[in-house]
Design a protein around this motif. Structure first.
Motif, PDB file in Angstrom:
ATOM      1  N   ASP A  36      50.201  55.684 -86.361  1.00 40.19           N
ATOM      2  CA  ASP A  36      50.342  55.070 -87.845  1.00 40.19           C
ATOM      3  C   ASP A  36      51.737  54.279 -87.894  1.00 40.19           C
ATOM      4  O   ASP A  36      52.630  54.659 -86.969  1.00 40.19           O
ATOM      5  CB  ASP A  36      49.877  55.743 -88.839  1.00 40.19           C
ATOM      6  N   GLY A  37      51.723  53.613 -88.913  1.00 38.69           N
ATOM      7  CA  GLY A  37      53.052  52.937 -88.981  1.00 38.69           C
ATOM      8  C   GLY A  37      54.323  53.994 -89.144  1.00 38.69           C
ATOM      9  O   GLY A  37      55.304  53.633 -88.697  1.00 38.69           O
ATOM     10  N   SER A  38      54.032  54.942 -90.072  1.00 41.88           N
ATOM     11  CA  SER A  38      55.300  55.619 -90.202  1.00 41.88           C
ATOM     12  C   SER A  38      55.756  56.559 -89.177  1.00 41.88           C
ATOM     13  O   SER A  38      56.894  56.555 -88.922  1.00 41.88           O
ATOM     14  CB  SER A  38      55.145  56.588 -91.526  1.00 41.88           C
ATOM     15  N   GLU A  39      54.940  56.841 -88.270  1.00 37.94           N
ATOM     16  CA  GLU A  39      55.220  57.486 -87.084  1.00 37.94           C
ATOM     17  C   GLU A  39      55.830  56.561 -86.340  1.00 37.94           C
ATOM     18  O   GLU A  39      56.708  56.783 -85.423  1.00 37.94           O
ATOM     19  CB  GLU A  39      53.784  58.364 -86.485  1.00 37.94           C
ATOM     20  N   GLY A  40      54.997  55.237 -86.276  1.00 35.42           N
ATOM     21  CA  GLY A  40      55.504  54.106 -85.375  1.00 35.42           C
ATOM     22  C   GLY A  40      57.104  53.718 -85.669  1.00 35.42           C
ATOM     23  O   GLY A  40      57.871  53.576 -84.579  1.00 35.42           O
ATOM     24  N   ILE A  41      57.401  53.585 -86.915  1.00 33.38           N
ATOM     25  CA  ILE A  41      58.637  53.323 -87.100  1.00 33.38           C
ATOM     26  C   ILE A  41      59.702  54.272 -86.591  1.00 33.38           C
ATOM     27  O   ILE A  41      60.857  53.965 -86.244  1.00 33.38           O
ATOM     28  CB  ILE A  41      58.882  52.669 -88.568  1.00 33.38           C
ATOM     29  N   GLU A  42      59.288  55.489 -86.917  1.00 35.78           N
ATOM     30  CA  GLU A  42      60.183  56.555 -86.754  1.00 35.78           C
ATOM     31  C   GLU A  42      60.506  56.602 -85.082  1.00 35.78           C
ATOM     32  O   GLU A  42      61.677  56.742 -84.663  1.00 35.78           O
ATOM     33  CB  GLU A  42      59.560  57.976 -86.913  1.00 35.78           C
ATOM     34  N   LYS A  48      63.838  52.621 -79.413  1.00 34.34           N
ATOM     35  CA  LYS A  48      64.279  51.314 -79.134  1.00 34.34           C
ATOM     36  C   LYS A  48      63.406  50.602 -77.831  1.00 34.34           C
ATOM     37  O   LYS A  48      63.871  50.404 -76.886  1.00 34.34           O
ATOM     38  CB  LYS A  48      65.517  51.091 -78.910  1.00 34.34           C
ATOM     39  N   PRO A  49      62.138  50.620 -78.096  1.00 34.70           N
ATOM     40  CA  PRO A  49      61.208  49.845 -77.198  1.00 34.70           C
ATOM     41  C   PRO A  49      61.515  48.907 -76.752  1.00 34.70           C
ATOM     42  O   PRO A  49      62.245  48.089 -77.435  1.00 34.70           O
ATOM     43  CB  PRO A  49      59.883  50.183 -77.851  1.00 34.70           C
ATOM     44  N   TYR A  67      55.515  46.100 -89.394  1.00 34.50           N
ATOM     45  CA  TYR A  67      55.851  44.973 -88.953  1.00 34.50           C
ATOM     46  C   TYR A  67      57.078  44.656 -89.858  1.00 34.50           C
ATOM     47  O   TYR A  67      58.268  44.136 -89.225  1.00 34.50           O
ATOM     48  CB  TYR A  67      54.818  43.959 -88.994  1.00 34.50           C
ATOM     49  N   TYR A  68      56.926  44.646 -91.359  1.00 36.06           N
ATOM     50  CA  TYR A  68      58.183  44.417 -91.857  1.00 36.06           C
ATOM     51  C   TYR A  68      59.242  45.133 -91.688  1.00 36.06           C
ATOM     52  O   TYR A  68      60.510  44.589 -91.745  1.00 36.06           O
ATOM     53  CB  TYR A  68      57.591  44.265 -93.438  1.00 36.06           C
ATOM     54  N   ASN A  69      59.105  46.600 -91.682  1.00 38.52           N
ATOM     55  CA  ASN A  69      60.167  47.429 -91.476  1.00 38.52           C
ATOM     56  C   ASN A  69      60.994  47.164 -90.140  1.00 38.52           C
ATOM     57  O   ASN A  69      62.042  47.115 -90.035  1.00 38.52           O
ATOM     58  CB  ASN A  69      59.884  48.850 -91.453  1.00 38.52           C
ATOM     59  N   VAL A  70      60.275  46.790 -88.985  1.00 38.15           N
ATOM     60  CA  VAL A  70      60.866  46.363 -87.845  1.00 38.15           C
ATOM     61  C   VAL A  70      61.485  45.258 -88.059  1.00 38.15           C
ATOM     62  O   VAL A  70      62.800  45.155 -87.305  1.00 38.15           O
ATOM     63  CB  VAL A  70      59.747  46.251 -86.534  1.00 38.15           C
ATOM     64  N   LEU A  76      66.137  46.750 -84.641  1.00 37.82           N
ATOM     65  CA  LEU A  76      64.901  46.576 -84.080  1.00 37.82           C
ATOM     66  C   LEU A  76      64.446  45.103 -84.112  1.00 37.82           C
ATOM     67  O   LEU A  76      63.499  44.791 -83.616  1.00 37.82           O
ATOM     68  CB  LEU A  76      63.717  47.468 -84.752  1.00 37.82           C
ATOM     69  N   LYS A  77      64.895  44.383 -84.840  1.00 36.80           N
ATOM     70  CA  LYS A  77      64.470  43.087 -85.496  1.00 36.80           C
ATOM     71  C   LYS A  77      64.129  42.029 -84.398  1.00 36.80           C
ATOM     72  O   LYS A  77      63.262  41.075 -84.593  1.00 36.80           O
ATOM     73  CB  LYS A  77      65.109  42.577 -86.612  1.00 36.80           C
ATOM     74  N   ASN A  78      64.633  42.171 -83.087  1.00 33.72           N
ATOM     75  CA  ASN A  78      64.516  41.475 -82.055  1.00 33.72           C
ATOM     76  C   ASN A  78      63.469  41.780 -81.092  1.00 33.72           C
ATOM     77  O   ASN A  78      63.389  41.141 -80.052  1.00 33.72           O
ATOM     78  CB  ASN A  78      66.002  40.968 -81.346  1.00 33.72           C
ATOM     79  N   THR A  79      63.026  42.946 -81.387  1.00 37.75           N
ATOM     80  CA  THR A  79      61.977  43.738 -80.604  1.00 37.75           C
ATOM     81  C   THR A  79      60.565  42.881 -80.498  1.00 37.75           C
ATOM     82  O   THR A  79      60.246  42.560 -81.549  1.00 37.75           O
ATOM     83  CB  THR A  79      61.636  45.119 -80.843  1.00 37.75           C
ATOM     84  N   PRO A  80      60.116  42.401 -79.433  1.00 32.23           N
ATOM     85  CA  PRO A  80      59.018  41.651 -79.303  1.00 32.23           C
ATOM     86  C   PRO A  80      57.816  42.427 -79.866  1.00 32.23           C
ATOM     87  O   PRO A  80      57.733  43.537 -79.476  1.00 32.23           O
ATOM     88  CB  PRO A  80      58.817  41.299 -77.750  1.00 32.23           C
TER      89      PRO A  80
END
Length: 133
Positions: A36-42, A48-49, A67-70, A76-80
């Protein structure tokens, strides 16, 4: 030691996580999976994938929120990001447009968008175009 590029896979469907992680692993990448998204952002903040494959419709914190958080996180904002979803791209773009109305900084579109089920060859081709081997 081999230095494989890491791909974070965020999807609530176990079959899809298995399919995607096997696909990226056999293509020479290191998969890390979240459901899920919370586990994903953590996890994204920790590892830093090189790239994120993200489902949109998930329980708890959904893909749009992640998506918004990344995209608004300076680390993270430049992560594709490849959005992989059962919802049409037009619907996702509408979500992003609505979010942009309420935020100061406008959020860019994802680097790629694929509707489920993905074509394995096409997905790997997009990954290679975005981050190389």
């Amino acid at each position: 030691m081999e230095n494989k590029k890491t791909i974070l896979i965020v999807d609530d469907e176990m079959d899809m996580r298995i399919f995607l992680s096997t696909l990226v692993e056999t293509s020479g990448y290191k998969p890390i999976v979240c459901r899920d998204g919370s586990e994903g952002i953590e996890k994204a903040l920790k590892i830093k994938p090189s790239l994120i494959i993200l489902d949109v419709m998930m329980p708890k914190e959904g893909g749009v929120h992640m998506y918004y958080n990344v995209r608004t996180n300076h680390e993270l904002k430049n992560t594709p990001i490849i959005i992989l979803s059962a919802i049409a791209q037009k619907t996702f773009n509408h979500y992003i447009k609505m979010l942009n109305v309420r935020t100061e900084e406008s959020i860019p579109a994802p680097e790629a968008y694929m509707e489920k089920p993905p074509e394995a060859e096409e997905l790997i081709k997009i990954i290679k175009e975005l981050i190389g081997q």
